[in-house]
Enzyme design. Structure first.
Site, mmCIF file in Angstrom:
data_model
loop_
_atom_site.group_PDB
_atom_site.id
_atom_site.type_symbol
_atom_site.label_atom_id
_atom_site.label_comp_id
_atom_site.label_asym_id
_atom_site.label_seq_id
_atom_site.Cartn_x
_atom_site.Cartn_y
_atom_site.Cartn_z
ATOM 1 N N THR A 11 0.811 -1.220 0.000
ATOM 2 C CA THR A 11 0.000 0.000 0.000
ATOM 3 C C THR A 11 0.847 1.274 0.000
ATOM 4 O O THR A 11 0.309 2.367 -0.168
ATOM 5 C CB THR A 11 -0.942 0.032 1.221
ATOM 6 O OG1 THR A 11 -0.161 -0.098 2.416
ATOM 7 C CG2 THR A 11 -1.957 -1.095 1.147
ATOM 8 N N ASN A 13 4.146 3.887 -1.231
ATOM 9 C CA ASN A 13 4.601 4.414 -2.520
ATOM 10 C C ASN A 13 5.440 3.403 -3.286
ATOM 11 O O ASN A 13 5.226 3.155 -4.470
ATOM 12 C CB ASN A 13 5.427 5.693 -2.311
ATOM 13 C CG ASN A 13 4.599 6.879 -1.885
ATOM 14 O OD1 ASN A 13 3.387 6.914 -2.091
ATOM 15 N ND2 ASN A 13 5.242 7.862 -1.279
ATOM 16 N N VAL A 14 6.425 2.818 -2.598
ATOM 17 C CA VAL A 14 7.347 1.899 -3.273
ATOM 18 C C VAL A 14 6.655 0.577 -3.588
ATOM 19 O O VAL A 14 6.835 0.011 -4.673
ATOM 20 C CB VAL A 14 8.612 1.671 -2.422
ATOM 21 C CG1 VAL A 14 9.502 0.605 -3.054
ATOM 22 C CG2 VAL A 14 9.393 2.976 -2.274
ATOM 23 N N ARG A 39 -4.294 -3.212 9.406
ATOM 24 C CA ARG A 39 -5.147 -2.027 9.234
ATOM 25 C C ARG A 39 -5.449 -1.731 7.763
ATOM 26 O O ARG A 39 -6.351 -0.948 7.459
ATOM 27 C CB ARG A 39 -4.502 -0.800 9.891
ATOM 28 C CG ARG A 39 -3.230 -0.325 9.246
ATOM 29 C CD ARG A 39 -2.721 0.946 9.914
ATOM 30 N NE ARG A 39 -1.484 1.433 9.332
ATOM 31 C CZ ARG A 39 -0.284 1.072 9.725
ATOM 32 N NH1 ARG A 39 -0.137 0.214 10.721
ATOM 33 N NH2 ARG A 39 0.792 1.566 9.135
ATOM 34 N N CYS A 130 18.258 4.909 -2.390
ATOM 35 C CA CYS A 130 17.839 5.489 -3.675
ATOM 36 C C CYS A 130 18.909 6.392 -4.289
ATOM 37 O O CYS A 130 19.175 6.336 -5.492
ATOM 38 C CB CYS A 130 16.531 6.250 -3.506
ATOM 39 S SG CYS A 130 16.506 7.400 -2.113
ATOM 40 N N PRO A 186 5.769 22.380 10.185
ATOM 41 C CA PRO A 186 6.535 21.170 9.892
ATOM 42 C C PRO A 186 6.206 20.056 10.880
ATOM 43 O O PRO A 186 6.070 20.293 12.076
ATOM 44 C CB PRO A 186 7.990 21.628 10.052
ATOM 45 C CG PRO A 186 7.962 23.109 9.923
ATOM 46 C CD PRO A 186 6.636 23.548 10.456
ATOM 47 N N LYS A 215 25.363 6.510 4.269
ATOM 48 C CA LYS A 215 24.906 5.402 3.429
ATOM 49 C C LYS A 215 25.516 5.474 2.037
ATOM 50 O O LYS A 215 25.931 4.446 1.477
ATOM 51 C CB LYS A 215 23.371 5.436 3.308
ATOM 52 C CG LYS A 215 22.612 5.071 4.567
ATOM 53 C CD LYS A 215 21.119 5.288 4.346
ATOM 54 C CE LYS A 215 20.320 5.174 5.628
ATOM 55 N NZ LYS A 215 18.892 5.493 5.416
ATOM 56 N N HIS A 243 15.100 12.269 -7.886
ATOM 57 C CA HIS A 243 16.321 12.732 -7.215
ATOM 58 C C HIS A 243 17.326 13.221 -8.263
ATOM 59 O O HIS A 243 17.489 12.611 -9.317
ATOM 60 C CB HIS A 243 16.978 11.593 -6.435
ATOM 61 C CG HIS A 243 16.261 11.196 -5.182
ATOM 62 N ND1 HIS A 243 15.122 11.814 -4.726
ATOM 63 C CD2 HIS A 243 16.540 10.213 -4.279
ATOM 64 C CE1 HIS A 243 14.741 11.243 -3.594
ATOM 65 N NE2 HIS A 243 15.577 10.263 -3.308
ATOM 66 N N ASN A 316 13.218 8.347 -8.208
ATOM 67 C CA ASN A 316 13.682 7.630 -7.011
ATOM 68 C C ASN A 316 12.762 6.501 -6.587
ATOM 69 O O ASN A 316 13.194 5.555 -5.925
ATOM 70 C CB ASN A 316 13.854 8.598 -5.843
ATOM 71 C CG ASN A 316 12.591 9.367 -5.524
ATOM 72 O OD1 ASN A 316 12.149 10.205 -6.313
ATOM 73 N ND2 ASN A 316 11.986 9.101 -4.385
#
Length: 340
Positions: A11, A13-14, A39, A130, A186, A215, A243, A316
């Protein structure tokens, strides 16, 4: 004849992109199931022209399934991935959990395909960060020609890399700028994201680098060459998807910009768009929904003996995550797994 495939975190994005790309690339699937937390039960996700109902990961038995594409966070992966691997299902994990494990191969198929043979140690393969994935695709063919000594990279990373809530925050903050009294403070990001850039992705480490920057250093060394020196500055920008990276490369041997351009044009997974005119380059918007890693602004760096500057852009959610995972599955199938 095909494979039995599980998409975990379907469910998000990726996860949704994984399903899209499996369908687009006509990955040989006999059966497919979409998993998420309880859920999300009852939610439907698209796989080509089919709709799949989400199943509960807690009650799912991975026995008899061939490949599981994981697109959940490290904490959940730590709970479910070992069980899937133990059941004989090869896990391709998009989280950072296993990337630095010496017994787990970290794979970008255009760069280090032979390393996939190490998957059998734990039945797990790691997908890189990514920002690292698109960078090493562009650097590997140049490294093969002239040997890279040092890389200085500044990234301009879209908010989708931080998930759906991050995308919603940018959207709502942008709208709120135009409606008095509806400003959005924010929450996902440490500072306002709309009409701003934030020089922090992930948490800070003791030496002042962020984990995202660390990373990129560690993963480039593991995927390409431990001798390469890498320094990174990672910046979040108010872009939804795509990106971008400004990369300065120092080589052991001289590499002419024209030869570099020719090498990159012939390299797998890369499209060169490099016209020295207004608009003759790729931007994040141009990359959305595309499979390629794009390279533009290829030029000599006159401040060092053997230097080049390049501009690298990719979707990305695709090459930085879902596409690379599916490409790993394709590589795994072609070399090690039997269909049906």
């Amino acid at each position: 004849m095909g494979y039995k495939v599980v998409v975990v975190g379907a469910t998000g994005n990726v996860g949704r992109e994984m399903l899209n790309i499996l369908a687009e690339r006509e990955f040989p699937v006999d059966e497919i199931v979409a998993l998420a937390s309880r859920r999300s039960l009852g939610t439907e996700v698209s796989f080509g022209e089919r709709d799949l109902k989400i199943q509960d990961i807690d009650s799912f038995d991975f026995s008899g399934w061939d490949i599981a594409l994981f697109a959940i966070g490290s904490d959940a992966t730590k709970k479910y991935a070992p069980a899937a691997a133990k059941a004989g299902c090869v896990v391709i994990d998009n989280s950072s959990l296993y990337r630095y494990d010496p017994d787990v191969p970290l794979i970008v198929p255009e760069v280090n395909p032979d390393a996939i043979a190490g998957y059998a140690k734990k039945n797990i393969i790691a997908n890189p960060n990514c920002s690292t994935a698109q960078m090493v695709v562009a650097l590997k063919p140049l490294h093969d020609r002239a040997r890279i000594k040092r890389v200085v990279v500044s990234t301009y990373q879209s908010v989708s890399g931080a998930g759906k809530d991050a995308m919603d925050e940018l959207w709502n903050q942008t709208k709120g700028m135009y409606v008095p009294g509806q400003e959005v403070a924010p929450n996902v990001f440490p500072k306002q994201m709309a009409f701003n850039v934030i020089p922090q992705i992930d948490s800070f480490m003791e030496d002042g680098t962020t984990r995202e920057e660390w990373k990129m250093v560690a993963e480039t060394k593991k995927i390409m060459d431990a001798k390469i020196k890498v320094t990174a500055t990672c910046v979040r920008v108010p872009v939804f998807v795509g990106h971008s990276e400004a990369i300065n490369v120092e080589f052991e041997d001289f590499l002419d910009e024209d030869e570099a351009r020719d090498i990159l044009r012939e390299a797998p997974g890369i499209l060169v768009v490099d016209k020295r005119e207004t608009g003759g380059y790729i931007t994040p918007v141009d990359s959305v929904g595309e499979f390629a890693t794009y390279v533009s602004r290829i030029r000599q760096d006159s401040t060092i003996e053997n230097g080049l500057n390049i501009w690298v852009v990719a979707d990305n959610l695709r090459k930085g995550a879902a596409l690379n995972a599916v490409q790993i599955a394709e590589l795994l199938g072609s070399r090690f797994l039997k269909k049906g």
